[in-house]
Write an enzyme that holds these catalytic residues in place. Structure first.
Site, mmCIF file in Angstrom:
data_model
loop_
_atom_site.group_PDB
_atom_site.id
_atom_site.type_symbol
_atom_site.label_atom_id
_atom_site.label_comp_id
_atom_site.label_asym_id
_atom_site.label_seq_id
_atom_site.Cartn_x
_atom_site.Cartn_y
_atom_site.Cartn_z
ATOM 1 N N GLY A 1 41.110 -41.189 0.463
ATOM 2 C CA GLY A 1 40.347 -41.762 1.576
ATOM 3 C C GLY A 1 41.155 -42.114 2.808
ATOM 4 N N SER A 2 42.299 -41.446 3.031
ATOM 5 C CA SER A 2 43.063 -41.799 4.239
ATOM 6 C C SER A 2 42.348 -41.312 5.504
ATOM 7 C CB SER A 2 44.499 -41.260 4.170
ATOM 8 O OG SER A 2 44.534 -39.867 4.307
ATOM 9 N N ARG B 1 33.953 -31.216 -3.542
ATOM 10 C CA ARG B 1 32.979 -30.287 -4.127
ATOM 11 C C ARG B 1 32.330 -29.470 -3.022
ATOM 12 N NH1 ARG B 1 32.316 -31.316 -9.200
ATOM 13 N NH2 ARG B 1 33.088 -33.344 -9.865
ATOM 14 N N HIS C 1 39.531 -29.785 6.907
ATOM 15 C CA HIS C 1 40.203 -28.896 5.955
ATOM 16 C C HIS C 1 41.684 -28.774 6.319
ATOM 17 C CE1 HIS C 1 40.519 -25.740 2.985
ATOM 18 N NE2 HIS C 1 41.244 -25.054 3.856
ATOM 19 N N GLY D 1 28.598 -21.382 3.312
ATOM 20 C CA GLY D 1 29.803 -20.775 2.731
ATOM 21 C C GLY D 1 30.845 -21.834 2.408
ATOM 22 N N ASP E 1 33.960 -23.418 3.579
ATOM 23 C CA ASP E 1 34.834 -23.623 4.747
ATOM 24 C C ASP E 1 34.650 -22.539 5.809
ATOM 25 O OD1 ASP E 1 35.953 -25.903 3.507
ATOM 26 O OD2 ASP E 1 37.385 -24.678 2.414
ATOM 27 N N GLU F 1 45.502 -34.408 10.766
ATOM 28 C CA GLU F 1 44.102 -34.541 10.326
ATOM 29 C C GLU F 1 43.487 -35.844 10.829
ATOM 30 O OE1 GLU F 1 43.039 -33.848 6.198
ATOM 31 O OE2 GLU F 1 44.864 -32.725 5.887
HETATM 32 C C1 GAR Z 1 42.886 -34.036 3.060
HETATM 33 O O1 GAR Z 1 44.090 -33.327 3.234
HETATM 34 C C2 GAR Z 1 41.697 -33.145 3.337
HETATM 35 O O2 GAR Z 1 41.904 -32.249 4.392
HETATM 36 C C3 GAR Z 1 41.598 -32.400 2.044
HETATM 37 O O3 GAR Z 1 41.827 -33.368 1.044
HETATM 38 C C4 GAR Z 1 42.682 -34.369 1.581
HETATM 39 C C5 GAR Z 1 42.010 -35.705 1.405
HETATM 40 O O4 GAR Z 1 42.864 -36.753 1.786
HETATM 41 N N1 GAR Z 1 40.312 -31.781 1.885
HETATM 42 C C6 GAR Z 1 40.141 -30.625 1.279
HETATM 43 O O5 GAR Z 1 41.044 -29.992 0.807
HETATM 44 C C7 GAR Z 1 38.703 -30.160 1.250
HETATM 45 N N2 GAR Z 1 38.636 -28.828 0.724
HETATM 46 P P1 GAR Z 1 42.293 -38.197 2.042
HETATM 47 O O6 GAR Z 1 41.413 -38.521 0.839
HETATM 48 O O7 GAR Z 1 43.500 -39.074 2.099
HETATM 49 O O8 GAR Z 1 41.515 -38.168 3.328
#
Ligand code: GAR
Length: 201
Positions: free
Chosen positions: A12-13, A91, A109, A143, A145, A174
């Site tokens: 959850g960052s 998911r 992503h 689709g 992504d 991100e």
């Molecule tokens: C992030 O890097 C996000 O881009 C990725 O999971 C991580 C979650 O980090 N998402 C995916 O790969 C989606 N396919 P977070 O929980 O610290 O935000």
């Protein structure tokens, strides 16, 4: 003020960066709910600390993907915000959800789409030998992504990177890209034109 909700499965960052930006007034929105498929997600504690209600839809208890999707759809319909943010939601959303909220769901992503969609994007990037990577904020379509791209930010891939050092470098981008995209959405500055997203300035 827009009404937003976040779906997250883990740490959850990215969710936290949205919470912080709302608190600072950078994003003109109220976060009305965290929805998670993972009862153990650290994101839950972040929501509680910020006073954001949490809905847990634990995948394991539904017996089938269809029943899980039905429940998720009904929880999402109950919230019905202006925007859902997938912030580390791991998911694939079912087509019933995607159709119901078309143009109202965005995802972050950790790669430069359309390269390296799906899981373990940073591992895929290292394995392929790409020299540049980054992150993509995009609308969600049916689709994996593949939806219209709102924003991308780049980072170099260094000679001595592994998937973890690369992931850490991408994650810093991100947090900023997601906040910027959500802010633009909430300010009404984003238009979808076919597969392209126009940012109004
Ligand atoms: C992030 O890097 C996000 O881009 C990725 O999971 C991580 C979650 O980090 N998402 C995916 O790969 C989606 N396919 P977070 O929980 O610290 O935000």
């Amino acid at each position: 003020m827009k009404r937003i909700a976040v779906l997250a499965s883990g740490r959850g960052s990215n969710f936290q960066s949205v919470i912080d930006a709302i608190r600072k007034g950078t994003i003109p929105a109220v976060c009305e709910r965290l929805v998670t498929d993972n009862p153990h997600a650290p994101a839950i504690a972040r929501a509680q600390k910020a006073g954001i209600p949490v809905s847990i839809v634990p995948f394991g208890t539904f017996g089938s993907k269809e029943r899980f999707e039905q429940e998720l759809l009904s929880v999402m319909q109950g919230i019905d915000p202006d925007l859902f943010i997938l912030a580390g939601y791991m998911r694939i959303l079912g087509s019933s959800v995607v159709r119901e909220f078309s143009g109202k769901i965005i995802n972050i992503h950790p790669a430069l789409l359309p390269s390296f969609p799906g899981l373990h994007a940073q591992r895929q990037t290292i394995a392929y030998g790409a020299k540049v990577s980054g992150c993509t904020v995009h609308f969600v379509d049916e689709g994996t992504d593949t939806g219209p791209i709102i924003m991308q930010r780049c980072v170099p891939v260094r000679e001595d990177d592994d998937e973890y050092t690369l992931a850490a470098r991408i994650l810093r981008k991100e947090h900023r890209a997601l906040v910027e995209a959500v802010r633009l959405f909430c300010e009404g500055k984003i238009r979808i034109q076919g597969r392209t997203v126009k940012i109004l300035i």
